[in-house]
Design an enzyme around this catalytic site. Structure first.
Site, short mmCIF file in Angstrom:
data_model
loop_
_atom_site.label_atom_id
_atom_site.label_comp_id
_atom_site.label_asym_id
_atom_site.label_seq_id
_atom_site.Cartn_x
_atom_site.Cartn_y
_atom_site.Cartn_z
N LYS A 100 10.58 -35.78 -35.42
CA LYS A 100 11.71 -36.66 -35.47
C LYS A 100 11.75 -37.61 -34.27
O LYS A 100 12.49 -38.57 -34.26
CB LYS A 100 13.02 -35.82 -35.46
CG LYS A 100 13.08 -34.78 -36.57
CD LYS A 100 14.46 -34.11 -36.64
CE LYS A 100 14.51 -32.76 -36.00
NZ LYS A 100 13.73 -31.63 -36.45
N GLY A 101 10.97 -37.28 -33.26
CA GLY A 101 11.07 -37.96 -31.97
C GLY A 101 10.88 -39.47 -32.00
O GLY A 101 11.45 -40.19 -31.19
N GLU A 150 4.50 -42.96 -32.01
CA GLU A 150 4.82 -41.68 -31.36
C GLU A 150 5.92 -41.87 -30.32
O GLU A 150 6.04 -42.93 -29.72
CB GLU A 150 3.58 -41.15 -30.64
CG GLU A 150 2.37 -40.99 -31.53
CD GLU A 150 2.02 -39.54 -31.72
OE1 GLU A 150 2.93 -38.68 -31.73
OE2 GLU A 150 0.83 -39.26 -31.82
N ASP A 151 6.67 -40.80 -30.09
CA ASP A 151 7.63 -40.83 -28.98
C ASP A 151 6.89 -40.71 -27.65
O ASP A 151 7.14 -41.46 -26.72
CB ASP A 151 8.69 -39.72 -29.13
CG ASP A 151 8.12 -38.32 -29.32
OD1 ASP A 151 6.88 -38.16 -29.46
OD2 ASP A 151 8.91 -37.36 -29.36
N ASP A 185 1.31 -36.70 -24.92
CA ASP A 185 1.34 -35.78 -23.79
C ASP A 185 -0.04 -35.14 -23.62
O ASP A 185 -0.92 -35.73 -23.01
CB ASP A 185 2.45 -34.76 -24.05
CG ASP A 185 2.71 -33.84 -22.88
OD1 ASP A 185 2.50 -34.26 -21.74
OD2 ASP A 185 3.14 -32.69 -23.11
N PHE A 209 9.57 -33.53 -17.51
CA PHE A 209 10.15 -33.46 -18.85
C PHE A 209 11.25 -34.50 -18.99
O PHE A 209 12.12 -34.62 -18.13
CB PHE A 209 10.71 -32.06 -19.12
CG PHE A 209 11.04 -31.83 -20.57
CD1 PHE A 209 10.06 -31.42 -21.45
CD2 PHE A 209 12.32 -32.06 -21.04
CE1 PHE A 209 10.35 -31.24 -22.79
CE2 PHE A 209 12.62 -31.88 -22.39
CZ PHE A 209 11.63 -31.46 -23.26
N VAL A 210 11.21 -35.26 -20.07
CA VAL A 210 12.19 -36.34 -20.27
C VAL A 210 12.93 -36.19 -21.59
O VAL A 210 12.43 -35.57 -22.55
CB VAL A 210 11.51 -37.73 -20.21
CG1 VAL A 210 10.97 -38.01 -18.82
CG2 VAL A 210 10.40 -37.86 -21.25
N ASP A 249 13.91 -34.99 -27.32
CA ASP A 249 14.93 -33.94 -27.31
C ASP A 249 14.64 -32.85 -26.29
O ASP A 249 13.51 -32.65 -25.85
CB ASP A 249 15.01 -33.27 -28.68
CG ASP A 249 13.79 -32.40 -28.96
OD1 ASP A 249 12.67 -32.92 -28.96
OD2 ASP A 249 13.97 -31.17 -29.15
N ARG A 274 18.62 -36.62 -28.37
CA ARG A 274 17.77 -37.67 -28.96
C ARG A 274 18.50 -39.01 -28.99
O ARG A 274 17.89 -40.06 -28.91
CB ARG A 274 17.39 -37.30 -30.39
CG ARG A 274 16.47 -36.08 -30.51
CD ARG A 274 15.96 -35.98 -31.95
NE ARG A 274 15.39 -34.69 -32.25
CZ ARG A 274 14.12 -34.34 -31.98
NH1 ARG A 274 13.32 -35.18 -31.38
NH2 ARG A 274 13.67 -33.14 -32.31
P1 IMP Z 1 1.28 -33.63 -27.43
O1 IMP Z 1 1.26 -32.61 -26.31
O2 IMP Z 1 0.61 -34.93 -26.99
O3 IMP Z 1 0.69 -33.06 -28.68
O4 IMP Z 1 2.83 -33.98 -27.70
C1 IMP Z 1 3.58 -33.14 -28.52
C2 IMP Z 1 5.03 -33.45 -28.66
O5 IMP Z 1 5.72 -32.74 -27.66
C3 IMP Z 1 5.54 -34.87 -28.54
O6 IMP Z 1 5.41 -35.64 -29.70
C4 IMP Z 1 7.03 -34.58 -28.26
O7 IMP Z 1 7.72 -34.35 -29.47
C5 IMP Z 1 6.98 -33.31 -27.46
N1 IMP Z 1 7.15 -33.59 -26.03
C6 IMP Z 1 6.19 -33.68 -25.09
N2 IMP Z 1 6.70 -33.97 -23.88
C7 IMP Z 1 8.04 -34.07 -24.05
C8 IMP Z 1 9.15 -34.36 -23.14
O8 IMP Z 1 9.00 -34.62 -21.93
N3 IMP Z 1 10.40 -34.36 -23.72
C9 IMP Z 1 10.62 -34.11 -25.04
N4 IMP Z 1 9.61 -33.85 -25.91
C10 IMP Z 1 8.34 -33.82 -25.42
MG MG Z 2 10.18 -32.44 -29.75
#
Ligand code: IMP
Ligand code: MG
Length: 179
Positions: free
Chosen positions: A46-47, A102-103, A106, A155-156, A162, A168
């Site tokens: 949902k991000g 993407e939001d 990471d 963390f944001v 969220d 959100r």
């Molecule tokens: P990935 O680690 O690149 O696979 O990211 C996975 C998902 O983790 C992202 O799409 C977000 O939904 C969530 N996420 C990662 N870092 C944060 C953060 O700092 N705040 C909120 N959600 C996060």
């Molecule tokens: Mg999330």
């Protein structure tokens, strides 16, 4: 600032005005690059919803929109990075010029999985557009074509991101206090 300001907010990283301004710039880049193409924005629920709609409103060329949802989980020995599609797209992407919206990128696991999966469906092109890019935590390398902001290893929340499904709908992006 709204009354739902989280108690454990450390500082605002990007204001609503800064986010809107940056989204306008990225939307202009996208509009120029995808002129005369078949642009389709694919949002990862949902991000990315808040970012995708703000971005789409600033894009000046015709654009289609679709969504998918993923769930991430650790395997039996606790290794992170396993991802699967929990809700698939409504339509195929054959011949589309797909921007995966993407939001935040990471570790990169989500993006890599989605790039691999979607590339098998015959898009004309496939690239990533992310609101936030946190390269210090990257584990797998993924090409990020468009990014609004690089952020430090904190963390944001806000603008779609969220903490336990809350915050959100904050208009700004903020760093949460640890713990
Ligand atoms: P990935 O680690 O690149 O696979 O990211 C996975 C998902 O983790 C992202 O799409 C977000 O939904 C969530 N996420 C990662 N870092 C944060 C953060 O700092 N705040 C909120 N959600 C996060
Ligand atoms: Mg999330």
């Amino acid at each position: 600032m709204s009354s739902q300001q989280p108690p454990n907010l450390e500082r605002v990283l990007f204001t609503e005005e800064q986010i809107q301004q940056r989204i306008k710039e990225v939307a202009a880049e996208i509009s120029a690059k995808y002129r005369d193409r078949n642009l389709k924005l694919i949002g990862v629920l949902k991000g990315s919803v808040f970012f995708l709609t703000a971005l789409a409103r600033e894009i000046s060329i015709p654009v289609k929109i679709d969504f998918l949802a993923i769930s991430s989980f650790a395997n039996s020995v606790g290794t992170p990075g396993l991802v699967r599609i929990a809700k698939d797209l409504d339509e195929g992407i054959e011949g589309d010029d797909v921007l995966l919206v993407e939001d935040i990128v990471d570790t990169g696991f989500t993006s890599r999985y989605l790039l691999q999966t979607l590339s098998g469906r015959g898009p004309n092109s496939l690239a990533i557009c992310t609101l936030l890019d946190r390269t210090p935590r990257r584990i797998v390398q993924v090409p990020v074509e468009f990014r609004c902001f690089e952020i430090p290893d904190r963390f944001v929340i806000g603008f779609g991101l969220d903490y336990k499904q809350l915050y959100r709908n904050l208009g700004y992006i903020a760093v949460m206090k640890p713990g």
